[in-house]
Design a protein around this motif. Structure first.
Motif, PDB file in Angstrom:
ATOM      1  N   ASP A   1      -2.723  -3.990  -3.127  1.00 32.79           N
ATOM      2  CA  ASP A   1      -1.709  -3.578  -4.582  1.00 32.79           C
ATOM      3  C   ASP A   1      -1.737  -3.007  -5.079  1.00 32.79           C
ATOM      4  OD1 ASP A   1      -0.479  -5.050  -6.508  1.00 32.79           O
ATOM      5  OD2 ASP A   1      -1.920  -5.888  -7.287  1.00 32.79           O
ATOM      6  N   THR A   2      -0.917  -2.420  -5.523  1.00 28.59           N
ATOM      7  CA  THR A   2      -1.114  -0.817  -5.527  1.00 28.59           C
ATOM      8  C   THR A   2       0.006  -0.650  -7.128  1.00 28.59           C
ATOM      9  OG1 THR A   2      -1.421   1.691  -6.147  1.00 28.59           O
ATOM     10  CG2 THR A   2       0.270   0.204  -4.389  1.00 28.59           C
TER      11      THR A   2
ATOM     12  N   GLU B   1       3.057   2.008  -5.711  1.00 31.08           N
ATOM     13  CA  GLU B   1       3.809   2.257  -4.618  1.00 31.08           C
ATOM     14  C   GLU B   1       5.348   1.650  -5.648  1.00 31.08           C
ATOM     15  OE1 GLU B   1       4.924  -0.175  -0.454  1.00 31.08           O
ATOM     16  OE2 GLU B   1       3.157  -1.166  -2.739  1.00 31.08           O
TER      17      GLU B   1
END
Length: 214
Positions: free
Chosen positions: A35-36, A39
């Motif tokens: 989870d970033t 992206e």
């Protein structure tokens, strides 16, 4: 001279600011299971890469689980280089190299036991502070002296990442003498958005540190 890569660019404005600041490479993150906020989807990644001008390197940053998955992403985005986090063994990196024309940057932890194996199948190694999921961008530094030992012992270029900021990059360059430095969260105003002033200071400080040691 130590080169500079700014990673995690998510829109045209930030990409263009990174280029204007004098960075040597622009990193675009696509295809990662972590989870970033950095992206982007495939279409955005391809558009961002397409807008990187000549003489600046576009880098697809991805975490494939198979060689074919990596090939598919590279073919879709068409970067100048691909940075592979986790997922592929050294032998699989060798297989990937035989199927694409782009340079391969393999991401490793500074204390990984198989660094030499990855170095044998990559065009460069990026030494990062890697989290439990294999992703970088943690904002944490690691043992720079250990990375300096890698620079001295390996034949491939070494890129230093992990917890770098405009305030500490000069010291990092002077300690490690890497081929390049890489930053993502250290030059952000918020997750996924770059602070353009911080980007400029980061590039300037990294470059001045190199000039000072010449």
């Amino acid at each position: 001279m130590t080169r500079v890569k700014i990673c995690g660019v998510t829109d045209d404005e930030d990409r263009d600011a990174v280029v204007a600041a004098g960075a040597d490479a622009v990193g675009v993150i696509h295809g990662v299971p972590v989870d970033t906020p950095r992206e982007v989807d495939e279409a955005t990644a391809a558009d961002l890469v397409d807008g990187v001008p000549p003489l600046v390197t576009s880098v697809l940053v991805t975490m494939p689980t198979t060689v074919q998955e990596a090939v598919t992403r590279v073919d879709a985005v068409e970067p100048d280089a691909v940075q592979v986090h986790d997922g592929l063994s050294p032998a699989e990196l060798g297989a990937l190299d035989s199927r694409i024309t782009q340079s391969i940057v393999a991401v490793v932890s500074a204390d990984a036991p198989d660094i030499a194996d990855y170095a044998a199948h990559a065009d460069a190694l990026l030494v990062d502070s890697v989290d439990a999921d294999g992703g970088g961008g943690t904002g944490e530094t690691h043992d720079w002296e250990r990375t300096r030992d890698l620079v001295d012992s390996l034949d491939v270029p070494v890129v230093l990442a992990g917890g770098l900021t405009p305030e500490n990059v000069a010291a990092a360059v002077e300690t490690v003498d890497p081929f390049a430095v890489d930053v993502a969260s250290g030059v952000e105003s918020e997750g996924g958005r770059k602070d353009h002033d911080a980007v400029e200071r980061f590039v300037r400080n990294a470059t001045r540190a190199t000039e000072g040691s010449a």
